[in-house]
Design an enzyme around this catalytic site. Sequence first.
Site, PDB file in Angstrom:
ATOM      1  N   CYS A  67       0.816  -1.402   0.001  1.00  0.00           N
ATOM      2  CA  CYS A  67      -0.149  -0.141   0.008  1.00  0.00           C
ATOM      3  C   CYS A  67       0.854   1.280   0.111  1.00  0.00           C
ATOM      4  O   CYS A  67       0.431   2.057  -0.763  1.00  0.00           O
ATOM      5  CB  CYS A  67      -1.036   0.283   1.271  1.00  0.00           C
ATOM      6  N   HIS A 104      -1.895   0.806   7.264  1.00  0.00           N
ATOM      7  CA  HIS A 104      -2.276   0.869   5.592  1.00  0.00           C
ATOM      8  C   HIS A 104      -2.367   2.308   5.261  1.00  0.00           C
ATOM      9  O   HIS A 104      -2.684   3.209   6.258  1.00  0.00           O
ATOM     10  CB  HIS A 104      -3.633   0.209   5.602  1.00  0.00           C
ATOM     11  N   ASP A 119      -8.282   3.931  -3.146  1.00  0.00           N
ATOM     12  CA  ASP A 119      -7.332   3.104  -2.646  1.00  0.00           C
ATOM     13  C   ASP A 119      -7.041   1.839  -3.738  1.00  0.00           C
ATOM     14  O   ASP A 119      -7.870   0.988  -4.084  1.00  0.00           O
ATOM     15  CB  ASP A 119      -7.823   2.287  -1.342  1.00  0.00           C
TER      16      ASP A 119
END
Length: 264
Positions: A67, A104, A119
């Site tokens: 991420c 994250h 995302d």
Amino acid sequence: MDLAAYLDRIGITYIPSATIEDLAHIQHAHRFSIPFENLDVRLGRGISIEDKDIFDKLVTQRRGGYCFEHNALLLSALHYIGFKARPLLARVWLFARETPPKTHTLNLVTMGGEEWITDAGFGSSYCPPMPLQEGAIRTGSDGIVHRLAIDPDHGWMLQIKLAGQSEFKNEFSFTLDWVADLDLAMSNHWTATAPLSRFLKNVIVNISTNEGMVSLNNNILKTVSGNDEMVQSLSDNAAIQNALNIYFNLDITLDDVKALRAFE
């Protein structure tokens, strides 16, 4: 940001503009083109989140990442196109038995007075961009449903309901607190190096498809298509190398595959 090279990497053949339609198109193309993977963590090479290093790895070398790499690359592209966007930090609840750390990152986009979360770097079922509204629901092409709720202790909570299930499960929580570059650096360092981090303990590779997702967890290859799931146990390192190339378009040497220690 070499926007042309990035767009070529994710298969977009036009110059996007700062609209919600193009935001959704960019995020979708990114997640369906660049795999989520932690191979450099397992290989002990560390994860740089400097923009130039991320671009070189994910675009030039045509690798994947996790991420902190994916969403930083996406954020750079969004800024270049003209979006107003900034990073957020989140706690992942899917595997948590107690309050998890902030491991994250995702992005907050503001358009026309409305806020959206976007995302491209969560290694789970694909969630399209969502308006920052309590009760907002989005359904991916695989039929999996995501919902935004408000948690009294942890702020916003993204929830997931898998195909065939009746209840939502918590996926990750986040607040809208301002995130500095050093906040990202600290969270990335913990995620890549802490003994408790799941990224040190397992080989994790996945990519979204229109039907679901293909994933590799150590030597277990799983293909999910709607309610159907096919699981295969790979027998040796050569089979893992072959799977990385065929399913994720990753060109990894056999020596590096052996160093991943997928059978431990």
